[in-house]
Write an enzyme that holds these catalytic residues in place. Structure first.
Site, PDB file in Angstrom:
ATOM      1  N   GLU A   1     -23.466  12.718 -14.730  1.00 42.97           N
ATOM      2  CA  GLU A   1     -24.948  12.878 -14.551  1.00 42.97           C
ATOM      3  C   GLU A   1     -25.769  11.500 -15.015  1.00 42.97           C
ATOM      4  O   GLU A   1     -26.900  11.413 -14.793  1.00 42.97           O
ATOM      5  CB  GLU A   1     -25.268  14.045 -15.713  1.00 42.97           C
TER       6      GLU A   1
ATOM      7  N   HIS B   1     -19.307  10.993 -17.655  1.00 43.56           N
ATOM      8  CA  HIS B   1     -20.843  11.607 -17.395  1.00 43.56           C
ATOM      9  C   HIS B   1     -21.042  11.192 -16.045  1.00 43.56           C
ATOM     10  O   HIS B   1     -22.000  10.337 -15.889  1.00 43.56           O
ATOM     11  CB  HIS B   1     -21.697  10.647 -18.610  1.00 43.56           C
TER      12      HIS B   1
ATOM     13  N   CYS C   1     -17.367  15.687 -20.874  1.00 45.55           N
ATOM     14  CA  CYS C   1     -17.153  14.989 -22.110  1.00 45.55           C
ATOM     15  C   CYS C   1     -16.900  15.739 -23.132  1.00 45.55           C
ATOM     16  O   CYS C   1     -16.009  16.485 -23.425  1.00 45.55           O
ATOM     17  CB  CYS C   1     -18.176  13.963 -22.393  1.00 45.55           C
TER      18      CYS C   1
HETATM   19  N1  GLN Z   1     -17.077  11.940 -29.029  1.00 55.25           N
HETATM   20  C1  GLN Z   1     -17.676  13.174 -28.643  1.00 55.25           C
HETATM   21  C2  GLN Z   1     -16.937  14.199 -29.166  1.00 55.25           C
HETATM   22  O1  GLN Z   1     -15.730  14.380 -29.620  1.00 55.25           O
HETATM   23  C3  GLN Z   1     -17.817  13.261 -27.117  1.00 55.25           C
HETATM   24  C4  GLN Z   1     -18.623  12.265 -26.615  1.00 55.25           C
HETATM   25  C5  GLN Z   1     -19.347  12.532 -25.403  1.00 55.25           C
HETATM   26  O2  GLN Z   1     -19.663  13.778 -25.000  1.00 55.25           O
HETATM   27  N2  GLN Z   1     -20.075  11.548 -24.993  1.00 55.25           N
HETATM   28  O3  GLN Z   1     -17.509  15.223 -29.284  1.00 55.25           O
END
Ligand code: GLN
Length: 196
Positions: free
Chosen positions: A178, A176, A79
């Site tokens: 994890e 995610h 992410c």
């Molecule tokens: N929206 C976050 C970003 O732009 C990422 C979200 C996440 O890691 N769950 O950094």
């Protein structure tokens, strides 16, 4: 035995450290260049990519990590970690590692569906090295990968878009892994890319 680091400034690093321990892998939190120099692979967790990037620069970890990646350090970003790995982040000049040849769009699923879960189907897995079937993906304010470079392979896709990609020794997920009990993506990274 390999030592795997988890970048631990902000975000979901605890779950990654726990998962690595569950899998019998030696793992340490990484917040300094010193720790970065000791590890054989790095996981960059989800969180807020602007905050994590800023802290990486402040502690000198950004520059040191770039040189370790150039030397072949295996890296797995989830992410925000995937955003930090991306060479192009739409409409943003935030600090980044920038080693993965993809374009990402942050918070791309919009306010209405900031978080959702979806089954990533087995037939969407073009990578012959992937041995698993369906994977349950947890997406939280997730980015989309809107362009992949020609050396980037899509491992998992959702609704026709890549959500798990690999280039050389870099792996990036927009969701995610994890947060589910399923360790296949961590295993994929450890077995196929790190080679523990
Ligand atoms: N929206 C976050 C970003 O732009 C990422 C979200 C996440 O890691 N769950 O950094």
């Amino acid at each position: 035995m390999s030592l795997v680091g988890v970048l631990s400034y902000q975000g979901g690093y605890v779950r990654h450290l726990e998962r690595l321990q569950t899998l019998g892998v030696r793992a340490i939190p990484v917040r300094s260049v010193d720790a970065l120099e000791r590890i054989d692979a790095l996981i960059i967790p989800g969180g807020e990519s602007t905050t994590i990037g800023m802290l990486m620069e402040r502690f000198g970890v950004m520059e040191a990590l770039l040189s370790r990646i150039a030397d072949g350090l295996p890296v797995f970003g989830t992410c925000a970690g995937a955003i930090l790995l991306a060479s192009d982040i739409e409409a943003s000049d935030q600090p980044r590692i920038g080693a993965l040849d993809v374009t990402v769009r942050r918070n791309a699923y919009g306010r209405q569906i900031e978080s959702f879960e979806a089954d990533l189907r087995a037939e969407d897995l073009p990578d012959p090295e992937w041995t698993g079937g369906d994977f349950h993906g947890v997406f939280i304010r997730a980015p989309q990968i809107v362009r992949v470079g020609h050396r980037v392979r899509t491992v998992l896709a959702f609704e026709g878009q890549p959500v798990l990609v690999r280039e050389k020794k870099m792996l990036a997920a927009t969701f995610h892994p994890e947060l589910t009990g399923d360790s296949r993506i961590h295993r994929y990274f450890l077995d196929r890319i790190v080679g523990v």
